[in-house]
Every structure is written in structure tokens, then in C-alpha cells.
Design a protein around this motif. Structure first.
Motif, mmCIF file in Angstrom:
data_model
loop_
_atom_site.group_PDB
_atom_site.id
_atom_site.type_symbol
_atom_site.label_atom_id
_atom_site.label_comp_id
_atom_site.label_asym_id
_atom_site.label_seq_id
_atom_site.Cartn_x
_atom_site.Cartn_y
_atom_site.Cartn_z
ATOM 1 N N GLU A 88 0.832 -1.203 0.000
ATOM 2 C CA GLU A 88 0.000 0.000 0.000
ATOM 3 C C GLU A 88 0.865 1.251 0.000
ATOM 4 N N ASN A 89 1.898 1.289 0.829
ATOM 5 C CA ASN A 89 2.765 2.461 0.878
ATOM 6 C C ASN A 89 3.468 2.693 -0.452
ATOM 7 N N GLU A 90 3.986 1.621 -1.056
ATOM 8 C CA GLU A 90 4.686 1.762 -2.328
ATOM 9 C C GLU A 90 3.733 2.193 -3.436
ATOM 10 N N VAL A 91 2.513 1.646 -3.441
ATOM 11 C CA VAL A 91 1.527 2.028 -4.460
ATOM 12 C C VAL A 91 1.130 3.490 -4.275
ATOM 13 N N LYS A 92 0.876 3.887 -3.034
ATOM 14 C CA LYS A 92 0.503 5.286 -2.784
ATOM 15 C C LYS A 92 1.599 6.237 -3.248
ATOM 16 N N ASP A 93 2.856 5.898 -2.947
ATOM 17 C CA ASP A 93 3.978 6.740 -3.397
ATOM 18 C C ASP A 93 4.042 6.803 -4.913
ATOM 19 N N ALA A 94 3.897 5.654 -5.578
ATOM 20 C CA ALA A 94 3.970 5.613 -7.043
ATOM 21 C C ALA A 94 2.819 6.396 -7.672
ATOM 22 N N VAL A 95 1.619 6.218 -7.156
ATOM 23 C CA VAL A 95 0.459 6.935 -7.705
ATOM 24 C C VAL A 95 0.620 8.429 -7.482
ATOM 25 N N GLU A 96 1.151 8.819 -6.341
ATOM 26 C CA GLU A 96 1.365 10.250 -6.090
ATOM 27 C C GLU A 96 2.385 10.828 -7.072
ATOM 28 N N ARG A 97 3.458 10.071 -7.371
ATOM 29 C CA ARG A 97 4.432 10.537 -8.359
ATOM 30 C C ARG A 97 3.786 10.664 -9.737
ATOM 31 N N ILE A 98 2.921 9.706 -10.083
ATOM 32 C CA ILE A 98 2.211 9.771 -11.366
ATOM 33 C C ILE A 98 1.291 10.988 -11.391
ATOM 34 N N ARG A 99 0.556 11.205 -10.299
ATOM 35 C CA ARG A 99 -0.364 12.342 -10.228
ATOM 36 C C ARG A 99 0.391 13.655 -10.395
ATOM 37 N N LEU A 100 1.523 13.770 -9.713
ATOM 38 C CA LEU A 100 2.324 14.989 -9.824
ATOM 39 C C LEU A 100 2.876 15.164 -11.241
ATOM 40 N N ALA A 101 3.255 14.060 -11.879
ATOM 41 C CA ALA A 101 3.753 14.128 -13.260
ATOM 42 C C ALA A 101 2.652 14.603 -14.196
ATOM 43 N N TYR A 102 1.424 14.113 -14.000
ATOM 44 C CA TYR A 102 0.302 14.580 -14.810
ATOM 45 C C TYR A 102 0.070 16.077 -14.587
ATOM 46 N N ASP A 103 0.127 16.498 -13.331
ATOM 47 C CA ASP A 103 -0.053 17.925 -13.025
ATOM 48 C C ASP A 103 1.021 18.774 -13.716
ATOM 49 N N GLU A 104 2.276 18.313 -13.639
ATOM 50 C CA GLU A 104 3.366 19.049 -14.276
ATOM 51 C C GLU A 104 3.215 19.067 -15.788
ATOM 52 N N ALA A 105 2.782 17.955 -16.367
ATOM 53 C CA ALA A 105 2.564 17.899 -17.820
ATOM 54 C C ALA A 105 1.472 18.871 -18.223
ATOM 55 N N TYR A 106 0.430 18.950 -17.416
ATOM 56 C CA TYR A 106 -0.669 19.875 -17.707
ATOM 57 C C TYR A 106 -0.180 21.325 -17.670
ATOM 58 N N GLU A 107 0.564 21.656 -16.620
ATOM 59 C CA GLU A 107 1.093 23.027 -16.490
ATOM 60 C C GLU A 107 2.031 23.364 -17.647
#
Length: 176
Positions: A88-107
Motif C-alpha cells: 500500500e505504501n509503495e503504491v501510494k507513493d507511485a500513484v502520487e508521483r504519477i499524479r504529480l507528473a500529470y499535473d506538471e505535464a498539464y502546467e
């Protein structure tokens, strides 16, 4: 009862100090077993900042000669809880990195689109069109992302989506 990273870290620090080991010495012992540890790694774990990975847990317990994770009535049940928590911790960290990457790509997409849109002199029209198109593409990537990636609790949402579809391995299966 499950222990969180902070509790495990505090216990790790106490055991290390009882064994008169420095953070550097513990890191060196784990490096000898193939893990890439430094004093900073040990420091982060002892403060609950960094989780102990499953691949490190057995070696750490062996090096210290103790059980950091406790024993339940069934060792397999403890192992299952341990695997689930780490997963769960590793998945949460990975999903958060993906979410941040999507946010950065959008910006970045918005910025490139605006830069391209504002360029209109003769020589730069082709570059402007490329920047604008690339920017729109990045913005669409964000829009087309799975809905759970748009929220702050993306990791929790992903865990809810897959829970019940993933079975953690038993201790014997994991060693094979």
C-alpha cells in the motif's frame, strides 16, 4: 496490532543503540547484504520518513538479531499484513508521483500552448504551431488521465479500486 513506520523506526533506533552500532555501521552491514544504504537511509527510517522495504526486512532483522515486525499467532498472517502495508505504501507513493507528473505535464502544456499562441512573427510560425500543438497534447493527456489521478487522495482511491483483486504472496511463495 500493526506498527506504523514511526513506531518501527523508533524501535530500530533503540535496538541499534543497544547494540552500540552507529548509523554508518548499520548501513555498512546492510550494504554487505546487497542493499544500498547510507547513514541518511538509517536516519530516515528511524524517524519514520522512509519505510523499510520488504526486500530489506529479513536482512535487517537478521543483522540486528531481533524481530522488528512482531509475531502474530500465525507467522503467515503477520507476513501478509507486512506485505499489504508495504505494498500500500509503495503504491501510494507511485500513484502520487504519477499524479504529480500529470499535473506538471498539464502546467507545461498550458505554458507551451500560450508561448506558441503568442509567437506570430514570420520565422517562428512553424515553431509556434509546434509548441502550441505539443502544449495542447500535454493538456489533453491530463484531461484523459483516469479520474482518480485528479484528486489529492489518488493513492487511497487506487488502493480502493484494486483491493480484493490482489492477493499478497505467502512467505514461502515470496522466497521462491
Amino acid at each position: 496490532m500493526k506498527k506504523d513506520d514511526f513506531e518501527i523506526g523508533r524501535e530500530l533506533a533503540n535496538i541499534r543503540l543497544k547494540r552500540s552500532l552507529s548509523q554508518d555501521q548499520l548501513a555498512d552491514m546492510m550494504n554487505e547484504r546487497g542493499h544500498q544504504w547510507s547513514r541518511k537511509t538509517v536516519w530516515s527510517m528511524e524517524r519514520g520518513i522512509r519505510s523499510i522495504r520488504l526486500s530489506e526486512a529479513y536482512d535487517l532483522e537478521d543483522v540486528l538479531g531481533v524481530s522488528l515486525f512482531g509475531k502474530a499467532e500465525s507467522e503467515d498472517a503477520t507476513y501478509k499484513e507486512f506485505v499489504e502495508d508495504r505494498w500500500e505504501n509503495e503504491v501510494k507513493d507511485a500513484v502520487e508521483r504519477i499524479r504529480l507528473a500529470y499535473d506538471e505535464a498539464y502546467e507545461l502544456g498550458l505554458t507551451l500552448h500560450l508561448v506558441g499562441f503568442r509567437m506570430d512573427d514570420g520565422e517562428s510560425k512553424e515553431l509556434a504551431a509546434c509548441l502550441s500543438g505539443f502544449g495542447e497534447g500535454l493538456s489533453r493527456l491530463y484531461s484523459d488521465a483516469p479520474e482518480f489521478l485528479h484528486g489529492k487522495d489518488a493513492g487511497e482511491e487506487f488502493i480502493r479500486l484494486v483491493r480484493g483483486h490482489v492477493t499478497p504472496p505467502t512467505q514461502e511463495e515470496d522466497k521462491a
